[in-house]
Motif scaffolding. Structure first.
Motif, PDB file in Angstrom:
ATOM      1  N   UNK A 126       5.350 -22.189  -7.599  1.00 41.76           N
ATOM      2  CA  UNK A 126       3.977 -22.456  -8.218  1.00 41.76           C
ATOM      3  C   UNK A 126       2.723 -23.170  -6.909  1.00 41.76           C
ATOM      4  N   UNK A 127       3.644 -23.136  -6.069  1.00 39.66           N
ATOM      5  CA  UNK A 127       2.877 -23.314  -4.466  1.00 39.66           C
ATOM      6  C   UNK A 127       3.375 -25.300  -4.442  1.00 39.66           C
ATOM      7  N   UNK A 128       4.179 -25.695  -5.514  1.00 37.98           N
ATOM      8  CA  UNK A 128       4.196 -26.866  -4.579  1.00 37.98           C
ATOM      9  C   UNK A 128       6.070 -26.726  -4.516  1.00 37.98           C
ATOM     10  N   UNK A 129       5.693 -27.875  -3.217  1.00 38.49           N
ATOM     11  CA  UNK A 129       7.621 -27.839  -2.507  1.00 38.49           C
ATOM     12  C   UNK A 129       8.274 -29.094  -2.221  1.00 38.49           C
ATOM     13  N   UNK A 130       9.856 -29.360  -2.674  1.00 43.75           N
ATOM     14  CA  UNK A 130      10.284 -30.193  -2.995  1.00 43.75           C
ATOM     15  C   UNK A 130      11.575 -30.002  -2.203  1.00 43.75           C
ATOM     16  N   UNK A 131      12.107 -31.656  -1.827  1.00 44.52           N
ATOM     17  CA  UNK A 131      13.305 -31.331  -1.629  1.00 44.52           C
ATOM     18  C   UNK A 131      13.923 -32.533  -2.563  1.00 44.52           C
ATOM     19  N   UNK A 132      15.323 -32.068  -2.154  1.00 43.46           N
ATOM     20  CA  UNK A 132      16.384 -33.371  -2.554  1.00 43.46           C
ATOM     21  C   UNK A 132      18.182 -33.668  -2.163  1.00 43.46           C
ATOM     22  N   UNK A 133      18.977 -34.526  -1.884  1.00 41.80           N
ATOM     23  CA  UNK A 133      19.953 -34.318  -1.042  1.00 41.80           C
ATOM     24  C   UNK A 133      21.000 -33.946  -2.591  1.00 41.80           C
ATOM     25  N   UNK A 134      21.584 -32.683  -2.480  1.00 44.19           N
ATOM     26  CA  UNK A 134      21.789 -32.477  -3.711  1.00 44.19           C
ATOM     27  C   UNK A 134      23.302 -32.730  -3.543  1.00 44.19           C
ATOM     28  N   UNK A 135      24.297 -33.454  -2.827  1.00 47.17           N
ATOM     29  CA  UNK A 135      25.051 -34.511  -2.439  1.00 47.17           C
ATOM     30  C   UNK A 135      25.210 -35.012  -0.783  1.00 47.17           C
ATOM     31  N   UNK A 136      25.835 -36.461  -1.807  1.00 48.55           N
ATOM     32  CA  UNK A 136      25.928 -37.003  -0.295  1.00 48.55           C
ATOM     33  C   UNK A 136      27.257 -38.098  -0.248  1.00 48.55           C
ATOM     34  N   UNK A 137      28.065 -37.337   0.289  1.00 50.69           N
ATOM     35  CA  UNK A 137      29.211 -38.395  -0.270  1.00 50.69           C
ATOM     36  C   UNK A 137      29.256 -39.408  -0.600  1.00 50.69           C
ATOM     37  N   UNK A 138      28.952 -40.904   0.339  1.00 48.03           N
ATOM     38  CA  UNK A 138      28.427 -42.016   0.066  1.00 48.03           C
ATOM     39  C   UNK A 138      28.047 -42.360  -1.287  1.00 48.03           C
ATOM     40  N   UNK A 139      27.038 -41.337  -2.081  1.00 51.15           N
ATOM     41  CA  UNK A 139      26.892 -41.775  -3.405  1.00 51.15           C
ATOM     42  C   UNK A 139      27.664 -40.820  -4.481  1.00 51.15           C
ATOM     43  N   UNK A 140      27.867 -39.708  -3.819  1.00 53.28           N
ATOM     44  CA  UNK A 140      28.743 -38.829  -5.093  1.00 53.28           C
ATOM     45  C   UNK A 140      30.211 -38.701  -4.900  1.00 53.28           C
ATOM     46  N   UNK A 141      30.765 -39.564  -4.179  1.00 53.16           N
ATOM     47  CA  UNK A 141      32.263 -38.540  -4.063  1.00 53.16           C
ATOM     48  C   UNK A 141      32.654 -38.952  -5.414  1.00 53.16           C
ATOM     49  N   UNK A 142      32.341 -39.781  -6.392  1.00 54.88           N
ATOM     50  CA  UNK A 142      33.583 -40.646  -7.419  1.00 54.88           C
ATOM     51  C   UNK A 142      32.832 -39.602  -8.531  1.00 54.88           C
ATOM     52  N   UNK A 143      31.022 -39.817  -8.706  1.00 55.61           N
ATOM     53  CA  UNK A 143      30.377 -39.164 -10.012  1.00 55.61           C
ATOM     54  C   UNK A 143      29.954 -37.923  -9.801  1.00 55.61           C
ATOM     55  N   UNK A 144      30.760 -36.769  -8.688  1.00 53.92           N
ATOM     56  CA  UNK A 144      30.785 -35.358  -8.692  1.00 53.92           C
ATOM     57  C   UNK A 144      32.603 -35.395  -9.169  1.00 53.92           C
TER      58      UNK A 144
END
Length: 100
Positions: free
Chosen positions: A48-66
């Motif tokens: 819809x004409x919008x652009x976004x980005x994000x970190x889908x996996x960052x080891x330092x943050x996600x190693x335990x919760x994912x």
């Protein structure tokens, strides 16, 4: 008119390509985190004409919760991570990063 989300995810070493997703579609990928703990995957998306980005996996943050999987839901207001510890809802909400 079908709403299409164009998704492009990659890491420093692995480009997962561009995927066109319609409402209800899913995209999944597998990887093994590096022994050094530096694994980072980020995604950009356009719709819809919008652009976004994000970190889908960052080891330092996600190693335990994912562990073992990360499940994300994308909404116009932001992205949500499925919380394995709760009742099956996408409970961990993040607004989109501001574009600079």
């Amino acid at each position: 008119m079908v709403l299409v989300l164009n998704l492009h995810c990659l890491s420093k070493d692995d480009d997962l390509g561009v995927h066109a997703l319609s409402k209800g579609d899913t995209f999944q990928f597998n990887f093994r985190p590096s022994y050094s703990g530096s694994t980072l995957y980020h995604c950009s998306m356009d719709w819809r004409g919008a652009s976004h980005h994000f970190d889908i996996y960052d080891f330092l943050i996600d190693q335990n919760r994912c562990n073992p999987d990360c499940f994300w839901s994308v909404k116009e207001a932001g992205h949500r991570l499925f919380n394995h510890d709760l009742d099956g809802n996408y409970e961990i909400c993040y607004p989109w990063k501001s574009e600079v």
